[in-house]
Design a protein around this motif. Structure first.
Motif, short mmCIF file in Angstrom:
data_model
loop_
_atom_site.label_atom_id
_atom_site.label_comp_id
_atom_site.label_asym_id
_atom_site.label_seq_id
_atom_site.Cartn_x
_atom_site.Cartn_y
_atom_site.Cartn_z
N GLU A 87 0.90 -1.72 0.08
CA GLU A 87 -0.18 0.10 0.25
C GLU A 87 0.90 1.36 -0.03
N ILE A 88 1.88 1.35 0.85
CA ILE A 88 2.63 2.09 0.99
C ILE A 88 3.92 2.59 -0.94
N GLN A 89 3.47 1.49 -1.17
CA GLN A 89 4.79 1.30 -2.53
C GLN A 89 3.72 2.04 -3.62
N ARG A 90 2.04 1.80 -3.51
CA ARG A 90 1.45 2.05 -4.53
C ARG A 90 1.55 4.32 -4.49
N LEU A 91 1.29 4.34 -3.22
CA LEU A 91 1.54 5.76 -3.11
C LEU A 91 2.88 6.34 -3.89
N ARG A 92 4.02 5.81 -3.30
CA ARG A 92 5.22 6.36 -4.28
C ARG A 92 5.01 5.50 -5.99
N ASP A 93 4.43 5.37 -6.41
CA ASP A 93 4.60 5.30 -7.67
C ASP A 93 3.58 5.84 -8.76
N ALA A 94 2.32 6.18 -7.08
CA ALA A 94 1.42 7.63 -7.67
C ALA A 94 1.98 8.64 -8.25
N ALA A 95 3.59 8.24 -7.22
CA ALA A 95 4.22 10.40 -6.97
C ALA A 95 4.53 10.13 -7.56
N GLY A 96 4.85 9.02 -9.02
CA GLY A 96 6.07 9.37 -9.75
C GLY A 96 7.54 9.14 -9.63
N CYS A 97 7.50 7.86 -8.26
CA CYS A 97 8.91 7.67 -7.95
C CYS A 97 9.43 6.80 -8.40
N PRO A 98 10.97 6.65 -8.64
CA PRO A 98 11.39 5.35 -9.94
C PRO A 98 10.86 4.50 -8.74
N ALA A 99 10.93 3.11 -9.80
CA ALA A 99 10.63 2.17 -9.05
C ALA A 99 11.56 1.27 -7.93
N PRO A 100 11.86 0.70 -7.53
CA PRO A 100 12.66 0.49 -6.26
C PRO A 100 13.44 -0.44 -7.06
#
Ligand code: ZN
Length: 360
Positions: free
Chosen positions: A347-360
């Motif tokens: 769920e936290i990763q989905r926030l990062r994805d929505a924020a356009g953060c590069p995939a880990p």
């Protein structure tokens, strides 16, 4: 507007004290020595709790930091000057008579944890009250005051945010200064776009923590009846508590040497519990309340997802800093295991994805 803190006395008895304001989480009173209903004695001492943590969550090395925060996203990039637990307070202690605890608290926080000082200074406003006056129960000595500082800073942080907020929720993060303000965070019934926080108590995760004192306080009431309970409030209030439990832990860290007297407290437990609640709130929102989820994920120009990632990052900064400080945790290893659930971390990763953060 509530927090739990536990204290293990010299004879090994764990006393969990319940402290609540009369602001917006419902009205209850308590003081050191009182316990939430149904938790007589405050629970067993650390290590003997309800059959112990689930297998595999209390042993082994801590998770790598990269599993907790993304160094290339808002959470992992969060940084701030840490409190200084070594700053000398002897002159202030020598001069303290107990007659002006607010001045003493502001002075010691000024040397150890400047954000805490800012929250206390601003936690006194007409209509809300003076957080120190309302929450400090024993001003008699420097030591008695230090034991309550995590509560004081937490509650003063609520007062400050409450006094600054209006239609929008305000979160004073630190005195860098960083403050965040987002809109529509309360429930639909209360004029916002989210759902009642108490609903997560009925999810598939709650039963994994059989001794969750926090749920009785923060996830209380029936969201579908006409009586107001603190648990009827929306996501804005859940994040507000999370912000203040980071401040509780930061304050405890600032006075770690004074507090390390052989007992244990629930300082790490509090913030870990709220990280778990935030994950679960997102999980339920995504699966059951899509419009609330869309608001949190993308609404208000990404304000909420940015706020969550910021608070998530700040929380882990202090959890890492205090890792291994046994006097600041009781069930923290078990709780960290709950937070580390792969589905919930997603769920936290989905926030990062929505924020356009590069995939880990
Ligand atoms: Zn609170």
């Amino acid at each position: 507007m509530a927090m739990l803190h536990g204290r293990k006395t010299g004879c090994g008895l764990l006393v969990v004290a319940l402290i609540l304001t009369g602001c917006d989480d419902g009205r209850m009173t308590g003081s050191d020595g009182s316990v939430p209903p149904g938790t007589d004695g405050g629970g067993p001492p650390p290590g003997t709790d309800g059959g112990g943590p689930p297998p595999g969550t209390d042993a082994g090395p801590p998770p790598p930091m990269s599993a907790l925060v993304d160094p290339d996203c808002t959470d992992g990039m969060f940084t701030e000057a840490l409190p200084d637990p070594t700053a000398d307070l002897s002159d202030l202690e020598a001069a303290y008579t107990g007659s002006d605890p607010r001045a003493f608290i502001e002075a010691v926080l000024g040397r150890r944890y400047s954000t805490g000082r800012e929250l206390v200074v601003n936690g006194n406003s007409p209509g809300i009250g003076d957080c120190v006056e309302l929450f400090l129960s024993d001003p008699s000595t420097p030591t008695s005051v230090y034991e309550e500082l995590s509560t004081i800073v937490h509650e003063c942080g609520h007062f400050y945010d409450l006094s600054e907020g209006g239609a929008d929720a305000v979160y004073v993060i630190n005195d860098s200064p960083l403050r965040l303000s987002c809109s529509g965070g309360d429930t639909v019934a209360r004029g916002g776009s989210t759902y009642e926080r108490s609903r997560i108590r009925n999810d598939e995760y709650q039963s994994l923590n059989a001794s969750d004192f926090y749920a009785d306080i923060y996830l209380d009431g029936n969201p579908d009846d006409s009586m107001f309970d603190g648990g009827d409030q929306g996501f804005d209030s859940l994040l507000e508590e999370t912000v203040q439990y980071v401040n509780s832990l930061a304050s405890s860290y600032a006075f770690t040497n004074e507090l390390n007297t052989g007992g244990a407290s629930s300082q790490r437990d509090g913030i870990l519990t709220f990280l778990w609640y935030v994950e679960r709130y997102l999980h339920m929102a995504r699966l059951t309340f899509p419009s609330a989820y869309d608001h949190i994920l993308n609404g208000d120009a990404g304000c909420w997802r940015n706020a969550i990632l910021t608070v998530w990052g700040r929380a882990w900064l202090y959890l890492e800093t205090t890792r291994g400080m046994g006097h600041l945790g009781i069930n923290d290893a078990m709780l960290e295991g709950l937070v580390m659930d792969a589905e919930l971390l997603g769920e936290i990763q989905r926030l990062r994805d929505a924020a356009g953060c590069p995939a880990p």
